[in-house]
Design a protein around this motif. Structure first.
Motif: not given
Length: 208
Positions: A14-20
């Motif tokens: 989730y945290e990897q996806l959030l900025p994108n």
């Protein structure tokens, strides 16, 4: 993974996806808040709950925020008059501005009609229309000037002026939520204990 209780892996993804993600959903912020709470990270829990609350201000999220804030003796989460007005504006800003614009058009039409028919227009009515239009402009620009943020570390200094050599008024620790109104370069102007003070931008997480 979230549904299968693989929380660590789910949190990482989730945290990897959030900025994108251009416009993250309220559900995503709530899931991240839940995962951070499971880890015992109250600071990130508050951060993601605040992000969710900015998108969907409801009683359930507010109750959870207050619960965590009271547990850790944090300030800035109470629904005082100022925060209530901001919350009211966030919920109904489109409706309020629409009504005000319609009223301004009506007032302008009435004054224009009087002018066209060579009727006397009191100076007070002209001043009222000008102030009214300025008020609409302030409301339209309010979201750019006003934010909320969470102190992200202990020992943050609040200064009287936006300068590293300005007098330190007080020091606060992580987790407290502050209202930010404008700023100067790397400094943010905050409203705290009925005073306008300054802190470094790096010492606070914006929640909107």
């Amino acid at each position: 993974m979230y549904k299968s209780d693989n929380f660590t892996q789910a949190e990482l993804i989730y945290e990897q996806l959030l900025p994108n993600i251009e416009k993250p959903s309220t559900a995503l912020f709530l899931k991240l808040a839940f995962l951070k709470e499971k880890k015992g990270d109250f600071l990130k829990t508050l951060y993601y709950l605040n992000k969710a609350y900015q998108q969907d201000p409801n009683e359930k999220i507010l109750s959870k925020l207050n619960e965590i804030a009271q547990l850790h003796e944090l300030k800035g989460y109470e629904l005082n008059d100022f925060n209530f007005l901001i919350l009211f504006y966030k919920q109904y800003s489109g409706f309020l501005i629409g009504i005000m614009l319609l009223l301004s058009i009506y007032i302008f039409f009435v004054l224009f009609t009087k002018r066209y028919k060579n009727r006397f227009i009191p100076i007070g009515q002209k001043i009222f229309l000008l102030i009214y239009i300025i008020g609409i402009g302030i409301l339209l620009n309010l979201p750019d000037k006003y934010h909320q943020g969470i102190i992200n570390r202990d020992g943050v200094l609040l200064r009287a002026e936006p300068s590293a050599v300005a007098p330190v008024v007080l020091m606060i620790d992580r987790g407290h939520r502050l209202n930010l109104i404008g700023g100067n370069d790397i400094w943010k102007r905050v409203y705290w204990d009925d005073k306008f003070l300054y802190l470094k931008e790096s010492d606070i997480w914006l929640v909107e």
